[in-house]
Design an enzyme around this catalytic site. Sequence first.
Site, mmCIF file in Angstrom:
data_model
loop_
_atom_site.group_PDB
_atom_site.id
_atom_site.type_symbol
_atom_site.label_atom_id
_atom_site.label_comp_id
_atom_site.label_asym_id
_atom_site.label_seq_id
_atom_site.Cartn_x
_atom_site.Cartn_y
_atom_site.Cartn_z
ATOM 1 N N SER A 1 0.794 -1.239 0.000
ATOM 2 C CA SER A 1 0.000 0.000 0.000
ATOM 3 C C SER A 1 0.820 1.280 0.000
ATOM 4 C CB SER A 1 -0.948 0.010 1.198
ATOM 5 O OG SER A 1 -1.997 -0.889 0.947
ATOM 6 N N VAL B 1 1.551 -3.414 4.046
ATOM 7 C CA VAL B 1 1.555 -4.621 4.872
ATOM 8 C C VAL B 1 2.831 -5.471 4.772
ATOM 9 C CG1 VAL B 1 -0.947 -4.889 5.101
ATOM 10 C CG2 VAL B 1 0.242 -5.952 3.165
ATOM 11 N N TYR C 1 -3.900 -3.834 -9.902
ATOM 12 C CA TYR C 1 -3.639 -3.465 -8.506
ATOM 13 C C TYR C 1 -2.727 -4.489 -7.812
ATOM 14 C CZ TYR C 1 -4.592 -3.027 -3.510
ATOM 15 O OH TYR C 1 -4.453 -2.935 -2.145
ATOM 16 N N LYS D 1 0.135 3.338 -2.992
ATOM 17 C CA LYS D 1 -1.147 4.008 -3.273
ATOM 18 C C LYS D 1 -1.034 5.512 -3.527
ATOM 19 C CE LYS D 1 -3.917 0.406 -1.091
ATOM 20 N NZ LYS D 1 -4.532 -0.090 0.155
ATOM 21 N N TYR E 1 -3.969 3.982 7.578
ATOM 22 C CA TYR E 1 -5.096 3.094 7.857
ATOM 23 C C TYR E 1 -6.056 3.789 8.826
ATOM 24 C CZ TYR E 1 -1.974 -0.378 5.721
ATOM 25 O OH TYR E 1 -1.149 -1.055 4.872
HETATM 26 N N1 GLU Z 1 -1.932 -5.982 -1.605
HETATM 27 C C1 GLU Z 1 -2.444 -5.757 -0.302
HETATM 28 C C2 GLU Z 1 -3.932 -5.932 -0.281
HETATM 29 O O1 GLU Z 1 -4.583 -5.360 -1.089
HETATM 30 C C3 GLU Z 1 -2.042 -4.370 0.152
HETATM 31 C C4 GLU Z 1 -2.545 -4.078 1.502
HETATM 32 C C5 GLU Z 1 -1.750 -3.064 2.243
HETATM 33 O O2 GLU Z 1 -0.537 -2.925 2.109
HETATM 34 O O3 GLU Z 1 -2.416 -2.336 2.993
HETATM 35 O O4 GLU Z 1 -4.467 -6.643 0.504
#
Ligand code: GLU
Length: 317
Positions: A67, A258, A188, A70, A240
């Site tokens: 993430s 994550v 994604y 993003k 988050y």
């Molecule tokens: N690829 C992970 C998911 O979509 C990324 C989640 C993250 O890093 O928050 O579950």
Amino acid sequence: MAAPNARVRRALDTVLAEARPHTEGAVADYIPQLALADPDGLGVALVGVKGRTYEAGDSRREFTIQSVSKPFVYALALEARGVAELSAHVGVEPSGEAFNEASFDGGRPMNPMINAGAIVVASLIEGSTAEQKAQTILDGLGAFAGRTLAVDDAVFRSELATGDRNRELAGLAHGALGSSEDVATEAYFRQCAASVTAFDIAVMAATLANFGRNPLTGQQVVGPPVARWVMSVMASCGMYDGSGEWLARVGLPAKSGVAGGIVALDPGRFGIGTFAPRLDARGNSIRGLVMLESLSREYGLHLFSHENSLRRGPIRP
Ligand code: GLU
């Protein structure tokens, strides 16, 4: 270029030592391939907007961006399509919910930092197939990092095999998508599986902090208005469901992932990248939080702090 600042290097060594005893938390295991990560990896890098670089620990160890990608992919989409068009697809309000919740405002995901929003953003990236979109994304992330990046194929396949929740979110977001659900989720997943280091993500953050110009390569990756917009959304939504507390406590725009990466930045000054795979219950890297909180506290980095206001100086009428 001026000589590197020994004080900054010492500061990174100090926070690394402070973080090391924190062995609580656990590596993410809901994506099976991530469960194989070495939980003890620990690195930090800081890159200034004039191109000075500082590193300590495992700052060149590769992990998947997850993430942390993003805000950067959001920036690429904004640069290509503009704020008005993006805003029709995804909002900029903190959701206060977990990253994989179905947090929607009407048909639009609440913001681009949660999975639903990021899948919509990936769907709006140029390219008609998932591979084409993923290549555009990888090229753009590479421009932010100042080097060619590659996808970790094992992690990508692992996400593809276990990504039902994200496919479900794409289904819920279908009215806001710019492509089919399958193309959006696959692009994604590839985006999340891009392999980076703490140094790479520090350069990426420094590029945003430098209002879109990569301080190492000189490339203007996105324009200053896009960088400003994205840094603002990182400040309100990047950590988050802990985003509000993060802004109050640390006071820097940031984004975590994550696989254990976190980027944080001070607009006009520097970007920081941290790497440490053990996560807290919200999915934030525990040692990364320790390092960034300590740097913010010890060096008065909080954007709303007294020290920062002194550094910036008063506005003269
Ligand atoms: N690829 C992970 C998911 O979509 C990324 C989640 C993250 O890093 O928050 O579950």
